[in-house]
Design an enzyme around this catalytic site. Sequence first.
Site, mmCIF file in Angstrom:
data_model
loop_
_atom_site.group_PDB
_atom_site.id
_atom_site.type_symbol
_atom_site.label_atom_id
_atom_site.label_comp_id
_atom_site.label_asym_id
_atom_site.label_seq_id
_atom_site.Cartn_x
_atom_site.Cartn_y
_atom_site.Cartn_z
ATOM 1 N N ASN A 22 0.851 -1.190 0.000
ATOM 2 C CA ASN A 22 0.000 0.000 0.000
ATOM 3 C C ASN A 22 0.885 1.237 0.000
ATOM 4 O OD1 ASN A 22 -1.932 1.939 0.330
ATOM 5 N ND2 ASN A 22 -2.875 1.050 2.147
ATOM 6 N N ASN A 43 -6.061 6.544 -1.524
ATOM 7 C CA ASN A 43 -7.007 5.857 -2.405
ATOM 8 C C ASN A 43 -7.602 4.600 -1.760
ATOM 9 O OD1 ASN A 43 -5.040 3.827 -2.598
ATOM 10 N ND2 ASN A 43 -4.236 4.577 -4.537
ATOM 11 N N GLY A 65 -5.901 -2.694 0.474
ATOM 12 C CA GLY A 65 -5.299 -1.390 0.228
ATOM 13 C C GLY A 65 -4.073 -1.361 -0.652
ATOM 14 N N ASP A 93 -1.786 -1.107 -3.942
ATOM 15 C CA ASP A 93 -2.060 -0.249 -5.091
ATOM 16 C C ASP A 93 -0.847 -0.153 -6.006
ATOM 17 O OD1 ASP A 93 -0.369 1.463 -3.624
ATOM 18 O OD2 ASP A 93 -2.066 2.538 -2.745
ATOM 19 N N ASP A 137 -7.897 -14.400 -18.922
ATOM 20 C CA ASP A 137 -8.583 -15.241 -17.949
ATOM 21 C C ASP A 137 -9.558 -16.205 -18.636
ATOM 22 O OD1 ASP A 137 -9.231 -15.762 -15.100
ATOM 23 O OD2 ASP A 137 -11.181 -14.919 -15.629
ATOM 24 N N GLU A 161 -5.382 -18.698 -19.957
ATOM 25 C CA GLU A 161 -5.588 -19.587 -18.817
ATOM 26 C C GLU A 161 -6.294 -20.855 -19.319
ATOM 27 O OE1 GLU A 161 -7.499 -19.659 -14.319
ATOM 28 O OE2 GLU A 161 -8.527 -18.612 -15.939
#
Length: 612
Positions: A133, A138, A156, A158, A324, A353
């Site tokens: 974080n 943010n 949190g 980022d 994905d 994937e």
Amino acid sequence: MKRTILILLLIISACQTQAAQLLQVEPANWWVGMKNTQLQIMVHGTNIGKSKLTLNFPGVTIKEVAHTDNANYLFIYLNIAAQTKPGLVKLQFTDGTQKTTYNYPLKARTKEGAAGFNSADVLYLITPDRFANGDLKNDALEDVNIDRNDPNARHGGDLAGIEQHLDYIKDLGFTTVWLNPVQENRMPGGSYHGYAITNFYNIDPRFGTNQQFADLTKTMHNKGLKVVMDMIFNHCGSSHPWMKDLPAKDWINNNSGTYVQTNHAKYTIMDPHAAKADRDVLTDGWFVPSMPDLNQRNRHLANYLIQNSIWWIEYSHVDGIRQDTYPYPDYAFMQRWCREVEAEYPKFNIVGESWYGRSSASAWWQKNDKLNQHDAGLKSVMDFPLTFISNDAFGYNNNNGGEGSAMFKIYEEIAQDFMFADINNVLTFLDNHDLDRFVRKDDPDLRRYKQALAFLLTTRGTPQIYYGTEVLMDGKKEKSDGYVRTDFPGGWAGDKENQFVASGRSAKQNEAFSYLQKLLQWRKANPAITSGKLMHYVPDNSGTYVYARIIPAKTVLVVLNGTNDNKTIDMSRFKEVIKTHTQGRDVITGALVPVTKNLTIAAKGQYVLELN
């Protein structure tokens, strides 16, 4: 009378505003000089479909203005001629007496990034919310708060946190960073994992901004690191604005919002005997109720998704994409996507994937594979079969040799590489964000860890390592995936331990870290490993697995002991690869090891030897 006239004017004005209220334009910009000269612009606004479009810009012409059953959408198809100059294209929407103008930016291309990745690289996989974080501002957004005690909540992490630790990643020896999805997930509860996208063109504000992501990519490139971006075409998040105002009735599979569970029967795509009904449930069914299944057979949605990935490549200059749930979207659409991305960026790489338990099924998806008569066009696939075997093979409970041995299972899997069209474009890994971590709490020592990493980083393919492996982060999925996506210790201010630095790690963690770092740094400078021929020997009753990576000027010999006993092996059996060499330098210890007669290898031990 005057009051009546005023009220009428206000009503007329309100009606005009409602007639064509512009809400959103996607993509927000495009570039001149693209090989595909067609651009689709999706315009969303109240009754925008009733408007007439005009424009006047040199080199730009309207090919089609397409309507759907929803009058709140227009799909504009433009042709941008090869010699068109950058500038603002004035899109003018006219509905009756009302005119709405939108200045659409056409930018110049910079031709940066899009370098692709290959077997010379090693990918470091990060779940952004759980790594570090770097910006507390943010953390909170709307009704979602940070709760690090809840494995399924936002924690949190980022983009700023990742940027602050790029030197750590580079110094370890990684060449490429793969980020789990960073696009907006504005879902109730936070959707920390990123796989429920609510805006395909925005970075999640809890991670940062679009500009921050582009800046991060540029910083990575300046440090010699590549970037792989996770993308999802199969579904969106249930809080996506589309779900409140669908662009078309067939935008979402199964009656525009009716939840039908997918059967996950991925083999039906390649099964010559499969019932169409089973295939349809796979591709049209939803993962979970919070992830509506997108219908890529809708041509406007197909164009939207293809352009979205190209937009991110051109905007942020990422080098690769991990896609994905690759078997779940429409097959023909995915073929087309691969072709169009490769046409714009020939060096670019996409890994899909392809979660299968058999190599034949994984290989079927790879570009130019002879098993598939309808070439999927996918450059790189994920080697899940080898992952599953490795987790068993490198355990402490295997103490036999021959065909029942752990090492024989690995040999047998590698022996099936003839099915892959490009074996070096296969992503190999011990674990990732969807699996139990390879490191286990009950590991008594580092033998399993060292042997598995020695194998992963010297066998064929492109290796990927999950964040925290270097400091022995463990975890099982148990109740949810959150238990294997835990916070990196030291990534948050106030953490009791900072394992980004040696002083914050235990002696065992530092030993593991140093071992991996030596292997990674050594691998970067060894073309025998990154592109050389692989020759291996059938594991005999000793329970050892021996293989070599060979280029004309160099041979690296790898010896793995899969048993709990010390073994002495007759090296004359491997004369074909040893040739006139008499010794090898152990790449970890630097010791010289004779290779001409008998070699003793410790229980669960390994040698990685540069022959000289």
